[in-house]
Design a protein around this motif. Sequence first.
Motif, mmCIF file in Angstrom:
data_model
loop_
_atom_site.group_PDB
_atom_site.id
_atom_site.type_symbol
_atom_site.label_atom_id
_atom_site.label_comp_id
_atom_site.label_asym_id
_atom_site.label_seq_id
_atom_site.Cartn_x
_atom_site.Cartn_y
_atom_site.Cartn_z
ATOM 1 N N GLY A 1 5.230 -8.017 11.459
ATOM 2 C CA GLY A 1 6.315 -7.453 10.666
ATOM 3 C C GLY A 1 5.920 -6.222 9.886
ATOM 4 N N LEU A 2 4.830 -5.554 10.277
ATOM 5 C CA LEU A 2 4.366 -4.363 9.576
ATOM 6 C C LEU A 2 5.383 -3.234 9.699
ATOM 7 C CD1 LEU A 2 1.907 -3.111 8.072
ATOM 8 C CD2 LEU A 2 1.116 -2.311 10.302
ATOM 9 N N SER A 3 5.727 -2.609 8.575
ATOM 10 C CA SER A 3 6.665 -1.481 8.591
ATOM 11 C C SER A 3 6.290 -0.494 7.503
ATOM 12 C CB SER A 3 8.104 -1.964 8.400
ATOM 13 O OG SER A 3 8.257 -2.560 7.121
ATOM 14 N N VAL A 4 6.876 0.711 7.583
ATOM 15 C CA VAL A 4 6.578 1.780 6.625
ATOM 16 C C VAL A 4 7.889 2.326 6.085
ATOM 17 C CG1 VAL A 4 5.507 4.025 6.271
ATOM 18 C CG2 VAL A 4 4.458 2.392 7.842
ATOM 19 N N PHE B 1 0.867 -1.173 0.000
ATOM 20 C CA PHE B 1 0.000 0.000 0.000
ATOM 21 C C PHE B 1 0.905 1.225 0.000
ATOM 22 C CE2 PHE B 1 -1.833 3.380 2.644
ATOM 23 C CZ PHE B 1 -3.059 3.610 2.047
ATOM 24 N N ALA B 2 0.641 2.186 -0.881
ATOM 25 C CA ALA B 2 1.448 3.399 -0.932
ATOM 26 C C ALA B 2 0.532 4.611 -0.908
ATOM 27 C CB ALA B 2 2.324 3.428 -2.182
ATOM 28 N N ASP C 1 2.752 15.515 4.614
ATOM 29 C CA ASP C 1 3.340 16.854 4.593
ATOM 30 C C ASP C 1 4.700 16.883 5.285
ATOM 31 O OD1 ASP C 1 2.179 16.379 7.073
ATOM 32 O OD2 ASP C 1 1.743 18.488 7.434
ATOM 33 N N LYS C 2 4.929 15.955 6.219
ATOM 34 C CA LYS C 2 6.219 15.898 6.920
ATOM 35 C C LYS C 2 7.056 14.689 6.531
ATOM 36 C CE LYS C 2 4.889 18.488 11.066
ATOM 37 N NZ LYS C 2 4.836 18.472 12.556
ATOM 38 N N ASP C 3 6.397 13.578 6.198
ATOM 39 C CA ASP C 3 7.121 12.331 5.938
ATOM 40 C C ASP C 3 7.237 11.988 4.468
ATOM 41 O OD1 ASP C 3 7.406 11.679 8.775
ATOM 42 O OD2 ASP C 3 5.247 11.361 8.722
ATOM 43 N N GLY C 4 6.589 12.758 3.573
ATOM 44 C CA GLY C 4 6.638 12.456 2.154
ATOM 45 C C GLY C 4 5.795 11.246 1.804
ATOM 46 N N ALA C 5 6.030 10.682 0.613
ATOM 47 C CA ALA C 5 5.284 9.495 0.198
ATOM 48 C C ALA C 5 5.594 8.334 1.132
ATOM 49 C CB ALA C 5 5.639 9.132 -1.242
ATOM 50 N N LEU C 6 4.578 7.492 1.365
ATOM 51 C CA LEU C 6 4.689 6.398 2.346
ATOM 52 C C LEU C 6 4.304 5.077 1.682
ATOM 53 C CD1 LEU C 6 2.787 8.296 5.178
ATOM 54 C CD2 LEU C 6 5.266 7.979 5.055
ATOM 55 N N THR D 1 -3.891 7.203 -3.300
ATOM 56 C CA THR D 1 -3.328 6.001 -2.692
ATOM 57 C C THR D 1 -3.278 4.884 -3.731
ATOM 58 O OG1 THR D 1 -5.523 5.397 -1.884
ATOM 59 C CG2 THR D 1 -4.087 6.563 -0.364
ATOM 60 N N VAL D 2 -2.328 3.965 -3.547
ATOM 61 C CA VAL D 2 -2.051 2.932 -4.539
ATOM 62 C C VAL D 2 -2.020 1.580 -3.832
ATOM 63 C CG1 VAL D 2 -0.517 2.211 -6.403
ATOM 64 C CG2 VAL D 2 -0.600 4.622 -5.745
ATOM 65 N N LEU D 3 -2.780 0.633 -4.356
ATOM 66 C CA LEU D 3 -2.850 -0.720 -3.811
ATOM 67 C C LEU D 3 -2.172 -1.671 -4.784
ATOM 68 C CD1 LEU D 3 -6.632 -0.660 -2.791
ATOM 69 C CD2 LEU D 3 -4.667 -0.091 -1.353
#
Length: 836
Positions: A830-833, A587-588, A817-822, A598-600
Amino acid sequence: MHAASGKRLGTAHPREEGPTDLRLVPPALAVWVTAAVTVGAPPGRVTAVVVGSLVLAGALLVLGRIKVRRVTEYGARPSRAWPRVSAAASLLCVAAAAASAGLHGADARRGPIPALARQYAHVAVEVEITSDPRLTRPRIKGDHAAPAAVLLDAEVRRVTRAGGDGAVVTRTPVLVIVDASSPRGSPRLSGGRSPWLSLLPSTRLRMAARLAPALSGGDRIAAVLRVRGSGPPEVVGQPSGPQRFAGRLREGLRQATDGLEADARALLPGLVVGDTSRVTPELDEAFKATDLTHLLAVSGGNFTILLALFVGPPGLAQRAERRGLAPRLGIPLRATALLGGAVTLGFVIVCRPDPSVLRAAACGSIALLALATGRRRSLIPALATAVLLLVLYDPWLSRSYGFLLSVLATGALLTLAPRWSAALQRRRMPPRLAEALAAAGAAQALCAPVVAVLSARVSLVAVPCNLLAEFAVAPATVLGFATLATAPVVLPVAKGLAWCASWPARWIADIARTGAALPGGGVDWPASWPGALLLALVTAVVVLVGRRLLKHPWLSGACLVVFLLVVVQPAPLTRVITGWPPPGWRFAMCDVGQGDATVLAAGDGTAVVVDAGPDPALVDHCLTTLGITRIPLVVLTHFHADHVAGLPGVLRGRAVGAIETTGFAEPPDQAEFVRREAAARRISVTPAVAGERRRIGSLDWQVLWPPPSPAPTPDGPNDASVALVVRSAGLRLLLLGDLEPPAQQALLRSPAAGELTAVDVLKVAHHGSAYQDPELIRRVAPRLALISCGRDNPYGHPAPSTVAALRAGGAVVLRTDKDGALAVVGAGGGLSVARD
């Protein structure tokens, strides 16, 4: 060889001419600088410049005469007086420029209009249009598109203040802004086109309007006339005969291109007469990104092609073997010059006297005069003369970026390009390719600093895109002018010519789109004159290094490969270097400013896209960096502009299967925009309703909202948003669109409420606004909450209370706005970003 010819001017061959005559360059530069400084300046300052220049010029000439008299009396050898005469001539030109600029500046200050504008007075005016009407591009403000407006340059001829007695006759330049949208946001069009857009220059109108001061000081307009209301313009004076004739030609060109493919239909009128009314914002941005906009500005290149077709190549214009239409018809040299003058006049009338058109016509006229008198000509003096005369005629050109770019490009073609072409040919490059590459590179080298000031960006693909487009410009222009000439007489023939011209026009559009889509096609640059100076220094260094590299073919090839990798940025290499996108992302959330996109992930190069954001370029860049080339489905949660205006960027160069939207078609202008974009690409648009389930590969989702009935709540489009729960490799994501508390509470009471638990990732509703239902946040209890919002947005998104509530529920909160694209990776524990 020049000396051996036995003639003072050498032989007729241009390569055997003497040194370039630069005597007119200093006066032209002096006129340009003086006009830029004094136009709009106070009368006292202008008078001081005029008087001071005349006094100094007179003193130089008197001293020169005295010195010559003394030399004659004593029999001494006379010294060269040319530098003194040249300085005096430049000072006289400065005086003339200051006087002309002062008079033009006074036009914007005289009469009652400036004072009435400072009072924001309501007036009844009679104006004469001095330009073609133009429609502003829609701008995105928050969740809606700003209404379009029709802009016209005009002169006020008569003005009466509301409630006042008597009309005042004047002649004051103004900008007329006509509201072209209805209260609901849809354009007020008649037959698909606003009646204001059909007006021709020299038409006289009567209107009621409100005056306002000009937006910036030192402008050529004295005020702004804002016209409200839905009625058509009240015409009190018909346009002149030449303008009616030019209007028929332009309208005939539009009719001949009506049946063409969209890009050709938009570009051909722009290439031929500068009519860009059909150019879409997406195509316009592609031309800007590749520095191809000069093709739509009726630059000197268009006129050069037309003139060369008639007269023949400039280098052969006076030789017996000259080519061109005129000599083939047996027309004598001086008659050719007279007919060429008529062509020049017609070109200016039809294409309108824009800065680049005037400069091109002036240079062409000087060249034709040289043909008529039989004298040799030099193009540098022709350019200097054109600049000098045009700036004296219209001092405001001295502050025109378009005029500056036009002169710089022409100067590059006359000075740098021949030298660079010769250097490339010495290294065994084919002559035609060397000439084309040298012309594109020279024009880019001189114009790029000015373009950077205007766009805050430097294109890395401008030279190759211009080089590739160059081969299509000549056939498109020639066939386009043929279409223009034949359309009023034999429309079927014109349509056939337009169809032929559509092929090179589409080639140009494809080049622009392809160049703009390259991830490394441009770099951001400071939009200031110090930034322009820095870019000029960088360009000089690149040129010097490039000259040395040409001596080492293998090193040159390696540098070219590196450049291609930087521009193309292939996904495998980019992923290794930057870590984006992370392997196995599910997911982005794109960074598209104040909006949602958003992109799946649904397989290799395949994804479902939910919302498109407000900017086509930003969402296109995001999808490109993610490597998305196929989109089975686009879901648009609702029709607010910050969710749908970027749709052209999603569709650009990608295979798209279908579009799903909410059934609540508000705002109507944006709903119509989506349908229009989909229809142009033959993509179906269907409503999404609660209960729908779909699967693509390992990705499956269920629509939770809106219900098929009843109608959405009165709070409007936000509460009609499509909400989805998505499952991807054991990961559960909840996308809430812009739902607000009434719909959020209704969702909790709906049959789909059971799907709101055990959520791993939450796309927070409405950019994290304060309007959230606390019970929904508690029920969802996500581990990760992502918020899409723009930097320094005026709405205060995300609200501190919303962020605090999410964190209190145990969520990690990230925001674009602070972290950019995610990008979300993994599942379960094991979830991470990853962040771009």
